[in-house]
Scaffold this motif. Structure first.
Motif, short mmCIF file in Angstrom:
data_model
loop_
_atom_site.label_atom_id
_atom_site.label_comp_id
_atom_site.label_asym_id
_atom_site.label_seq_id
_atom_site.Cartn_x
_atom_site.Cartn_y
_atom_site.Cartn_z
N MET A 1 0.86 -1.19 0.00
CA MET A 1 0.00 0.00 0.00
C MET A 1 0.89 1.24 0.00
O MET A 1 2.01 1.21 0.53
CB MET A 1 -0.94 0.01 1.20
N ILE A 2 0.41 2.30 -0.62
CA ILE A 2 1.19 3.53 -0.70
C ILE A 2 0.33 4.72 -0.27
O ILE A 2 -0.90 4.67 -0.31
CB ILE A 2 1.76 3.77 -2.11
N GLY A 3 1.01 5.79 0.14
CA GLY A 3 0.29 6.98 0.55
C GLY A 3 1.23 8.17 0.65
O GLY A 3 2.44 8.04 0.47
N GLY A 4 0.66 9.33 0.94
CA GLY A 4 1.43 10.57 1.01
C GLY A 4 0.70 11.65 0.23
O GLY A 4 -0.11 11.34 -0.66
N ALA A 5 1.00 12.89 0.55
CA ALA A 5 0.26 14.01 -0.03
C ALA A 5 0.14 14.01 -1.54
O ALA A 5 -0.95 14.23 -2.08
CB ALA A 5 0.89 15.33 0.45
N PRO A 6 1.22 13.75 -2.32
CA PRO A 6 1.08 13.81 -3.78
C PRO A 6 0.60 12.51 -4.41
O PRO A 6 0.35 12.46 -5.61
CB PRO A 6 2.51 14.12 -4.24
N VAL A 7 0.46 11.46 -3.60
CA VAL A 7 0.12 10.14 -4.12
C VAL A 7 -1.38 10.03 -4.38
O VAL A 7 -2.19 10.57 -3.63
CB VAL A 7 0.58 9.04 -3.14
N THR A 8 -1.75 9.34 -5.46
CA THR A 8 -3.16 9.17 -5.82
C THR A 8 -3.47 7.70 -6.09
O THR A 8 -2.56 6.88 -6.28
CB THR A 8 -3.49 9.97 -7.09
N LEU A 9 -4.74 7.41 -6.14
CA LEU A 9 -5.18 6.05 -6.48
C LEU A 9 -4.74 5.69 -7.89
O LEU A 9 -4.32 4.56 -8.15
CB LEU A 9 -6.70 5.94 -6.34
N ALA A 10 -4.82 6.65 -8.79
CA ALA A 10 -4.41 6.41 -10.17
C ALA A 10 -2.94 6.02 -10.24
O ALA A 10 -2.54 5.11 -10.97
CB ALA A 10 -4.67 7.65 -11.03
N PHE A 11 -2.11 6.71 -9.44
CA PHE A 11 -0.68 6.39 -9.42
C PHE A 11 -0.46 4.99 -8.84
O PHE A 11 0.38 4.23 -9.33
CB PHE A 11 0.08 7.43 -8.60
N ALA A 12 -1.21 4.66 -7.79
CA ALA A 12 -1.10 3.33 -7.18
C ALA A 12 -1.41 2.25 -8.20
O ALA A 12 -0.70 1.24 -8.31
CB ALA A 12 -2.03 3.23 -5.98
N ASN A 13 -2.49 2.46 -8.97
CA ASN A 13 -2.85 1.49 -10.00
C ASN A 13 -1.78 1.42 -11.09
O ASN A 13 -1.47 0.34 -11.61
CB ASN A 13 -4.20 1.87 -10.61
N GLN A 14 -1.23 2.58 -11.42
CA GLN A 14 -0.24 2.67 -12.49
C GLN A 14 1.02 1.85 -12.17
O GLN A 14 1.59 1.19 -13.05
CB GLN A 14 0.14 4.13 -12.71
N ILE A 15 1.46 1.90 -10.91
CA ILE A 15 2.71 1.22 -10.56
C ILE A 15 2.49 -0.20 -10.03
O ILE A 15 3.45 -0.90 -9.72
CB ILE A 15 3.51 2.02 -9.51
N GLY A 16 1.23 -0.61 -9.94
CA GLY A 16 0.95 -1.97 -9.52
C GLY A 16 0.88 -2.21 -8.03
O GLY A 16 1.09 -3.33 -7.56
N ALA A 17 0.60 -1.14 -7.26
CA ALA A 17 0.42 -1.31 -5.82
C ALA A 17 -0.93 -1.99 -5.57
O ALA A 17 -1.83 -1.93 -6.41
CB ALA A 17 0.47 0.03 -5.10
N ASP A 18 -1.08 -2.61 -4.41
CA ASP A 18 -2.34 -3.29 -4.08
C ASP A 18 -3.38 -2.33 -3.52
O ASP A 18 -4.57 -2.64 -3.51
CB ASP A 18 -2.09 -4.41 -3.07
N GLY A 19 -2.93 -1.18 -3.01
CA GLY A 19 -3.88 -0.25 -2.43
C GLY A 19 -3.28 1.11 -2.19
O GLY A 19 -2.05 1.29 -2.19
N TYR A 20 -4.17 2.09 -2.00
CA TYR A 20 -3.78 3.47 -1.75
C TYR A 20 -4.56 3.97 -0.55
O TYR A 20 -5.76 3.73 -0.43
CB TYR A 20 -4.08 4.32 -2.98
N ALA A 21 -3.87 4.65 0.37
CA ALA A 21 -4.53 5.22 1.54
C ALA A 21 -4.34 6.73 1.54
O ALA A 21 -3.21 7.22 1.46
CB ALA A 21 -3.96 4.62 2.82
N SER A 22 -5.44 7.46 1.62
CA SER A 22 -5.38 8.92 1.58
C SER A 22 -5.05 9.53 2.93
O SER A 22 -4.64 10.68 3.02
CB SER A 22 -6.71 9.49 1.08
#
Length: 209
Positions: free
Chosen positions: A174-195
């Motif tokens: 899972m990834i997160g942080g101010a500039p990170v988005t769900l679209a970016f998570a999907n783009q790089i193949g992460a399993d999830g994004y937390a806002s």
């Protein structure tokens, strides 16, 4: 002293009162596990709800987490490690080139308050360090944080390093942080994004369910 009172001390971020209430309960023979689950964790559950709704802010949540962690430290000597249920191991770190850790630290504290064992690698963590830590600790979930757009590529590089090491299917990322988005998570193949921290805890809960 009732469990609801202890929960309220946690909710108010009152470090001294939370510690005093915990000591009183221990001295009066209250089950240590009930102190953690029905008093301390119950309070942090409410904190998580309020934070997610925008009714509490980061400094307040960090005070609450500090109150809880101090009280848990008082209770732990009274409990065998085997008696403390763990929801799983989560590996956390801020990616290479990024030295920001306030958001990550908040996620770590909230995960610990929800029964996860958290391995916090710190900041400026290289893909190789993430891979080595996955091999060593075998976490169920690995979380990466970035606050700078210039360090976000480190997330993609780390996922590729996991793939190269044959570990990608061993851990949820899972990834997160101010500039990170769900679209970016999907783009790089992460399993999830937390806002936010609350979302990160929910996401980990789904990953280990």
């Amino acid at each position: 002293m009732e469990f609801s009172e202890l929960s309220d001390y946690v909710l108010k971020g009152n470090v001294e009162k939370t510690a005093e209430g915990t000591k009183w309960m221990l001295e009066h023979g209250v089950d240590p596990l009930r102190i953690i689950n029905e008093g301390l964790i119950a309070g942090m559950n409410t904190v998580g709800v309020l934070f997610k709704k925008g009714d509490m802010f980061v400094p307040e949540v960090m005070r609450c987490a500090k109150a809880m962690s101090g009280a848990v430290a008082l209770v732990k000597p009274h409990i065998a490690d085997a008696d403390i249920p763990s929801r799983g191991t989560v590996l956390m770190g801020t990616v290479r080139g990024d030295l920001h850790d306030i958001g990550k630290n908040l996620v770590v504290m909230m995960l610990e308050s929800q029964g996860f064992q958290v391995i916090d690698l710190g900041v400026n963590i290289t893909p190789e360090q993430f891979v080595d830590a996955v091999v060593k600790h075998q976490p169920k979930v690995m979380g990466m944080s970035a606050l700078l757009t210039t360090t976000m590529p480190g997330m993609s590089e780390t996922i590729k390093a996991l793939e190269k090491a044959g570990l990608r299917d061993k851990v949820k990322v899972m990834i997160g942080g101010a500039p990170v988005t769900l679209a970016f998570a999907n783009q790089i193949g992460a399993d999830g994004y937390a806002s936010d921290a609350g979302s990160a805890v929910e996401l980990c809960g789904r990953f280990v369910a």
